[in-house]
Design an enzyme around this catalytic site. Structure first.
Site, PDB file in Angstrom:
ATOM      1  N   LYS A  55      79.945  29.170  84.527  1.00 25.16           N
ATOM      2  CA  LYS A  55      79.896  30.497  85.156  1.00 25.16           C
ATOM      3  C   LYS A  55      79.753  30.445  86.680  1.00 25.16           C
ATOM      4  O   LYS A  55      80.367  31.245  87.381  1.00 25.16           O
ATOM      5  CB  LYS A  55      78.775  31.321  84.534  1.00 25.16           C
ATOM      6  CG  LYS A  55      79.073  31.715  83.087  1.00 25.16           C
ATOM      7  CD  LYS A  55      77.979  32.602  82.525  1.00 25.16           C
ATOM      8  CE  LYS A  55      78.396  33.151  81.172  1.00 25.16           C
ATOM      9  NZ  LYS A  55      77.414  34.102  80.632  1.00 25.16           N
ATOM     10  N   ASP A  91      77.979  41.208  81.106  1.00 25.80           N
ATOM     11  CA  ASP A  91      76.773  41.197  80.258  1.00 25.80           C
ATOM     12  C   ASP A  91      75.870  42.401  80.532  1.00 25.80           C
ATOM     13  O   ASP A  91      75.315  42.996  79.602  1.00 25.80           O
ATOM     14  CB  ASP A  91      75.974  39.905  80.473  1.00 25.80           C
ATOM     15  CG  ASP A  91      76.565  38.740  79.689  1.00 25.80           C
ATOM     16  OD1 ASP A  91      77.315  38.975  78.722  1.00 25.80           O
ATOM     17  OD2 ASP A  91      76.278  37.588  80.061  1.00 25.80           O
TER      18      ASP A  91
HETATM   19  P1  NAP Z   1      70.314  30.136  79.345  1.00 28.03           P
HETATM   20  O1  NAP Z   1      70.975  30.476  80.619  1.00 28.03           O
HETATM   21  O2  NAP Z   1      70.404  28.755  78.821  1.00 28.03           O
HETATM   22  O3  NAP Z   1      68.755  30.562  79.475  1.00 28.03           O
HETATM   23  C1  NAP Z   1      67.896  30.344  78.392  1.00 28.03           C
HETATM   24  C2  NAP Z   1      66.563  31.009  78.686  1.00 28.03           C
HETATM   25  O4  NAP Z   1      65.761  30.897  77.509  1.00 28.03           O
HETATM   26  C3  NAP Z   1      65.788  30.365  79.807  1.00 28.03           C
HETATM   27  O5  NAP Z   1      65.065  31.359  80.459  1.00 28.03           O
HETATM   28  C4  NAP Z   1      64.865  29.408  79.064  1.00 28.03           C
HETATM   29  O6  NAP Z   1      63.641  29.171  79.734  1.00 28.03           O
HETATM   30  C5  NAP Z   1      64.562  30.203  77.826  1.00 28.03           C
HETATM   31  N1  NAP Z   1      64.215  29.377  76.685  1.00 28.03           N
HETATM   32  C6  NAP Z   1      65.021  28.509  76.015  1.00 28.03           C
HETATM   33  N2  NAP Z   1      64.368  27.952  74.988  1.00 28.03           N
HETATM   34  C7  NAP Z   1      63.103  28.453  75.016  1.00 28.03           C
HETATM   35  C8  NAP Z   1      61.939  28.263  74.215  1.00 28.03           C
HETATM   36  N3  NAP Z   1      61.959  27.426  73.170  1.00 28.03           N
HETATM   37  N4  NAP Z   1      60.817  28.946  74.512  1.00 28.03           N
HETATM   38  C9  NAP Z   1      60.801  29.800  75.574  1.00 28.03           C
HETATM   39  N5  NAP Z   1      61.868  30.020  76.383  1.00 28.03           N
HETATM   40  C10 NAP Z   1      63.013  29.368  76.088  1.00 28.03           C
HETATM   41  O7  NAP Z   1      70.879  31.058  78.154  1.00 28.03           O
HETATM   42  P2  NAP Z   1      71.434  32.551  78.280  1.00 28.03           P
HETATM   43  O8  NAP Z   1      72.896  32.517  78.539  1.00 28.03           O
HETATM   44  O9  NAP Z   1      70.563  33.303  79.207  1.00 28.03           O
HETATM   45  O10 NAP Z   1      71.256  33.085  76.783  1.00 28.03           O
HETATM   46  C11 NAP Z   1      69.991  33.376  76.254  1.00 28.03           C
HETATM   47  C12 NAP Z   1      70.170  33.992  74.865  1.00 28.03           C
HETATM   48  O11 NAP Z   1      70.835  35.244  74.979  1.00 28.03           O
HETATM   49  C13 NAP Z   1      71.022  33.154  73.903  1.00 28.03           C
HETATM   50  O12 NAP Z   1      70.487  33.261  72.618  1.00 28.03           O
HETATM   51  C14 NAP Z   1      72.369  33.815  73.952  1.00 28.03           C
HETATM   52  O13 NAP Z   1      73.121  33.635  72.750  1.00 28.03           O
HETATM   53  C15 NAP Z   1      71.943  35.277  74.092  1.00 28.03           C
HETATM   54  N6  NAP Z   1      72.992  36.091  74.707  1.00 28.03           N
HETATM   55  C16 NAP Z   1      73.453  37.140  73.956  1.00 28.03           C
HETATM   56  C17 NAP Z   1      74.425  37.955  74.493  1.00 28.03           C
HETATM   57  C18 NAP Z   1      74.918  39.106  73.687  1.00 28.03           C
HETATM   58  O14 NAP Z   1      75.986  39.664  74.021  1.00 28.03           O
HETATM   59  N7  NAP Z   1      74.220  39.509  72.652  1.00 28.03           N
HETATM   60  C19 NAP Z   1      74.942  37.712  75.784  1.00 28.03           C
HETATM   61  C20 NAP Z   1      74.428  36.628  76.515  1.00 28.03           C
HETATM   62  C21 NAP Z   1      73.452  35.821  75.946  1.00 28.03           C
HETATM   63  P3  NAP Z   1      63.508  28.086  80.929  1.00 28.03           P
HETATM   64  O15 NAP Z   1      64.156  28.695  82.127  1.00 28.03           O
HETATM   65  O16 NAP Z   1      62.041  27.938  81.073  1.00 28.03           O
HETATM   66  O17 NAP Z   1      64.219  26.846  80.436  1.00 28.03           O
END
Ligand code: NAP
Length: 266
Positions: A55, A91
């Site tokens: 991205k 998003d």
């Molecule tokens: P990302 O950029 O990898 O960020 C992940 C986030 O989750 C970070 O803040 C990370 O914390 C935190 N995290 C990961 N594992 C954790 C744990 N075990 N305990 C506490 N915090 C944890 O991922 P993303 O793109 O933001 O996506 C996050 C979620 O949103 C995913 O499940 C994705 O599928 C979902 N999502 C859904 C949509 C939709 O349209 N529904 C769109 C986008 C994303 P740290 O910074 O401390 O590592």
């Protein structure tokens, strides 16, 4: 890429509108996102969806960025406008459209966002633009939490899990809960569900399972809940509209994605 729902969503939309377009997913190795954008220019492709880890790389090589993509430093959509490639991020739109459809208006409300990755950042920006009175960002990594707070237009602060008690809206923007049984005792862990109750809205961006452990526990305590599937559909619909200029056939997209998810479960 084999698990991406984007081809299902977009190809269903093309079929519904009788358009001779097709959406194909390609695996692009880390570090080659910018080269994939060059291929779009050369091949005359109308647009791209962009997923992690590309991205930011793609944001750096398109010709123009939308306001959201510029603020986030990340692009999930590339579209062609005349001979220029525009980078956008859908998003935030998807998040807000699903929230509004569910009857929640964040204007003047206290919101808590758990997670400060790509999705959490987009949510903070969208809530700030939507007039939230206060946004508490809770994240393991304090540096990432601070960078999300910077998108919050002066109403965002870094906080802790206890802030759930005073929040009108609680958003899980972490992958915690994904793929877990709804009654799993570990999956609700990023939010203290004992602090939730009636009058609160709990929104989990995870959509598989449909009822995550967080949503199961929150609903059991009387909160209103929403999973991430409507957001997924709305962010894809926005991409579709940017690429084609047509109104997205939301119902056809919803039906296709529900059908696909139930076939994956069975
Ligand atoms: P990302 O950029 O990898 O960020 C992940 C986030 O989750 C970070 O803040 C990370 O914390 C935190 N995290 C990961 N594992 C954790 C744990 N075990 N305990 C506490 N915090 C944890 O991922 P993303 O793109 O933001 O996506 C996050 C979620 O949103 C995913 O499940 C994705 O599928 C979902 N999502 C859904 C949509 C939709 O349209 N529904 C769109 C986008 C994303 P740290 O910074 O401390 O590592």
């Amino acid at each position: 890429m084999t698990h991406s729902l984007s081809p299902v969503l977009h190809n269903a939309a093309f079929v519904a509108l009788g358009m001779d377009w097709t959406y194909v997913a390609f695996h692009v190795a880390t570090g080659l996102g910018a080269k994939a954008v060059e291929a779009v220019r050369v091949l005359g492709i109308e647009g791209l969806s962009v997923t992690m880890p590309h991205k930011s790389d793609v944001a750096a090589v398109v010709d123009v960025l939308s306001d959201d993509a510029a603020a986030l430093g990340a692009v999930n959509t590339v579209l062609r406008r005349n001979s220029r490639l525009v980078g956008d991020s859908t998003d935030g739109h998807g998040f807000m459209a699903a929230l509004s459809e569910a009857g929640f208006d964040p204007a003047g409300k206290c919101c808590m966002v758990v997670g400060a990755g790509g999705a959490g950042r987009a949510v903070v920006l969208a809530l700030a633009r939507g007039g939230a009175a206060r946004i508490v960002v809770v994240n393991r990594d304090p540096g990432r939490a601070g960078s999300a707070v910077a998108l919050g237009g002066g109403v965002a602060v870094v906080g802790g899990v206890e802030c759930a008690a005073e929040s009108d809206l609680v958003v899980n923007a972490t992958p915690v809960g994904m793929g877990l049984a709804h009654n799993s005792t570990v999956g609700a862990g990023v939010v203290d569900t004992d602090l939730l109750g009636p009058g609160q809205f709990v929104y989990d961006l995870v959509y598989h399972p449909a009822q995550t452990p967080l949503l199961f526990a929150a609903a059991g305590r009387g909160a209103t809940v929403l999973n991430g599937l409507p957001m997924l559909v709305h962010q894809a619909a926005r991409q579709f509209e940017l690429w084609t200029g047509e109104v997205a056939p939301l119902e056809a997209m919803r039906v296709a994605v529900h059908h696909e998810l139930s076939s994956r479960v069975s």
